[in-house]
Enzyme design. Structure first.
Site, PDB file in Angstrom:
ATOM      1  N   LYS A  21       0.835  -1.208   0.000  1.00 28.80           N
ATOM      2  CA  LYS A  21       0.000   0.000   0.000  1.00 28.80           C
ATOM      3  C   LYS A  21       0.870   1.259   0.000  1.00 28.80           C
ATOM      4  O   LYS A  21       0.651   2.174  -0.793  1.00 28.80           O
ATOM      5  CB  LYS A  21      -0.928  -0.038   1.222  1.00 28.80           C
ATOM      6  CG  LYS A  21      -1.866   1.144   1.355  1.00 28.80           C
ATOM      7  CD  LYS A  21      -3.086   0.791   2.176  1.00 28.80           C
ATOM      8  CE  LYS A  21      -2.854   0.833   3.670  1.00 28.80           C
ATOM      9  NZ  LYS A  21      -2.669   2.205   4.201  1.00 28.80           N
ATOM     10  N   GLY A  93      -5.037   8.002   5.339  1.00 29.47           N
ATOM     11  CA  GLY A  93      -4.133   8.933   6.024  1.00 29.47           C
ATOM     12  C   GLY A  93      -2.888   9.210   5.205  1.00 29.47           C
ATOM     13  O   GLY A  93      -2.367  10.332   5.199  1.00 29.47           O
ATOM     14  N   ASP A 315       1.532  -1.318  11.940  1.00 31.73           N
ATOM     15  CA  ASP A 315       0.241  -1.742  11.386  1.00 31.73           C
ATOM     16  C   ASP A 315      -0.061  -3.214  11.677  1.00 31.73           C
ATOM     17  O   ASP A 315      -1.180  -3.673  11.432  1.00 31.73           O
ATOM     18  CB  ASP A 315       0.211  -1.503   9.867  1.00 31.73           C
ATOM     19  CG  ASP A 315       0.240  -0.018   9.528  1.00 31.73           C
ATOM     20  OD1 ASP A 315      -0.115   0.806  10.396  1.00 31.73           O
ATOM     21  OD2 ASP A 315       0.620   0.322   8.390  1.00 31.73           O
TER      22      ASP A 315
HETATM   23  C1  S3P Z   1       2.459   4.790   6.343  1.00 31.11           C
HETATM   24  C2  S3P Z   1       3.010   5.125   7.553  1.00 31.11           C
HETATM   25  C3  S3P Z   1       2.451   4.672   8.842  1.00 31.11           C
HETATM   26  C4  S3P Z   1       1.494   3.508   8.660  1.00 31.11           C
HETATM   27  C5  S3P Z   1       0.532   3.735   7.535  1.00 31.11           C
HETATM   28  C6  S3P Z   1       1.274   3.918   6.227  1.00 31.11           C
HETATM   29  C7  S3P Z   1       3.074   5.304   5.097  1.00 31.11           C
HETATM   30  O1  S3P Z   1       1.743   5.736   9.431  1.00 31.11           O
HETATM   31  O2  S3P Z   1       0.784   3.279   9.867  1.00 31.11           O
HETATM   32  O3  S3P Z   1      -0.358   2.641   7.405  1.00 31.11           O
HETATM   33  O4  S3P Z   1       2.754   4.798   4.007  1.00 31.11           O
HETATM   34  O5  S3P Z   1       3.909   6.213   5.203  1.00 31.11           O
HETATM   35  P1  S3P Z   1       2.470   6.852  10.366  1.00 31.11           P
HETATM   36  O6  S3P Z   1       3.379   7.650   9.519  1.00 31.11           O
HETATM   37  O7  S3P Z   1       1.337   7.679  10.921  1.00 31.11           O
HETATM   38  O8  S3P Z   1       3.183   6.091  11.431  1.00 31.11           O
END
Ligand code: S3P
Length: 427
Positions: A21, A93, A315
């Protein structure tokens, strides 16, 4: 949608899982900013990554998708056009945080929002450093920055910034803004987080260097399109790794999984619990290490998961809690406050849902305490809280139960793992 999961005690399988992802998001975003056509193979067709595709199409990027590949017709660092409507990141996010870094430097104003979960997730952590660089980010929330946010692009200047929380999303947002900033942008990480942004941007011609825990980005004139093959997502592999490690008689090989050391905390933690894991056929794909992961049943023992291991498995904690429930002794997970601001409050939702199987699990301020081994009770009706990782972790617990389990709100797995239930059924 409700899904019923039946227990499974033995399986022997070789599987492939959908693309990573984090890497899929980045390939679309950075491909949009590169000169030329970025061809992406193994792209994750999950809802989150499709939100990224939608946002960049909205800013004038032509993106073609078929079964084999995605082609992003990049327009260069300054080729985005003002969005025709509000940029909708859905549940993602990563889209919201990374795109904010890019939008901060554009010559237009944009409004970004997403679903009810995204509107609760902290944006101050991104808005603060970007504002220090000169960005203009506003939100209607009274005393904090939350989506919807309005971002007006400005000329940016480099900063020297220590991340208050170990977050790859925040680091990436700052580095992306740094591509456009005057001078050097330095991000200091308290603990190493996933480095896919640094790897892929450099692959496309950026100038990002690492010096200890300092990541230094110097602006470049342009990025250049590349062919990108996305490895399987270790965060998705994690469900099948735990299923094999905890089952009575199982062996699973998961082909072509990304094993970037900033992501392999799940392997470290399961091995500390006594899991039987081997990695074979290792290679590099566009700068990212990849390999086949084989996991066999084993008797697990409790462990402590803490400190700099946490960002490497952040995760995977809900599914590691399932492994801990089957392990002998008390597993302690600490330093994981970040779980509270994920798609759901995962400290609470993991404890609430796993306790329905009879797991002795206690929430703490920064993690979980789990006493195993557990005789997993069937008959539970799981509430996914619309969180894909809670849904899939509960489905793995359901394999170990003594009768069927119902997953209510099961469809949220499409966020990161379309086809999850079909693959589970094939076991
Ligand atoms: C991600 C970073 C992580 C992870 C998210 C994907 C990314 O989040 O939990 O599922 O792709 O950079 P955080 O940066 O908030 O730790």
């Amino acid at each position: 949608m409700k899904k019923t999961i039946k227990p499974v005690k033995a399986f022997n399988a070789v599987i492939t899982i959908p693309g990573d992802k984090s890497i899929s998001h980045r390939a679309v975003m950075f491909g949009s900013l590169a000169v030329g056509d970025t061809v992406i193979r193994g792209f994750l067709n999950g809802d989150d990554c499709l939100s990224t595709v939608g946002c960049f199409k909205n800013m004038g990027i032509d993106i073609e998708m078929d079964k084999e590949k995605v082609v992003v017709h990049g327009k260069g660092l300054n080729g985005l056009t003002p969005p025709v409507s509000v940029l909708d990141v859905g549940n993602s996010g990563t889209t919201l945080r990374l795109m904010s870094g890019i939008l901060s430097a554009q010559k237009f104003t944009s409004c970004v929002t997403g679903d009810s979960s995204i509107q609760k997730r902290p944006m101050d952590r991104v808005a603060k450093p970007l504002s220090l660089m000169g960005a203009d980010i506003k939100s209607t929330a009274p005393d904090k920055i939350l989506a919807p946010v309005t971002i007006t692009g400005k000329p940016l200047k480099g900063i020297d910034y220590t991340l208050p929380v170990a977050s790859a999303q925040v680091k990436s947002a700052i580095l992306l803004a740094g591509l456009y900033a005057e001078g050097e942008t330095v991000v200091i990480e308290p603990e190493a987080t996933r480095n896919h942004t640094e790897i892929m941007l450099n692959f496309m011609g950026a100038d990002i260097k690492k010096d200890g825990n300092r990541i230094i980005c110097r602006p470049v004139k342009e990025l250049y399109a590349k062919e990108i093959t996305v490895p399987g997502d270790i965060s998705s592999a994690a469900y099948f790794m735990v299923a094999a490690a905890t089952s009575e008689n199982a062996c699973i090989t998961i082909k072509n999984v990304g094993i970037n050391p900033t992501r392999t905390g799940i392997i470290t933690a399961l091995e500390a619990m006594g899991a039987d894991i081997t990695i074979s056929d290792e290679k590099l794909l566009n700068g990212e290490p990849v390999g086949d992961i084989t996991v066999k049943s084993s008797k697990l023992k409790a462990t402590v998961i803490e400190g700099d291991l946490i960002p490497k498995l952040i995760d995977e904690i809900p599914v590691l809690a399932v492994a801990a429930a089957m392990a002998d002794g008390t597993t302690v997970i600490k330093d994981a406050q970040e779980l509270k601001v994920k798609e759901s409050n995962r400290i609470k939702t993991t404890a609430d849902e796993l306790s329905k199987f009879g797991v002795d699990i206690t929430e703490t301020d920064d993690g979980l305490i789990i006493n195993g081994p557990t005789f997993m009770k069937g008959g539970a009706v799981i509430n996914t809280h619309n969180d894909h990782r809670i849904a899939m972790s509960a489905a793995i617990a359901a394999l170990l139960a003594d009768s069927e389990t119902v997953i209510d709100g099961s469809e949220c797995v499409d966020i990161s793992f379309p086809g999850f239930y079909t693959l589970l059924e094939e076991l």
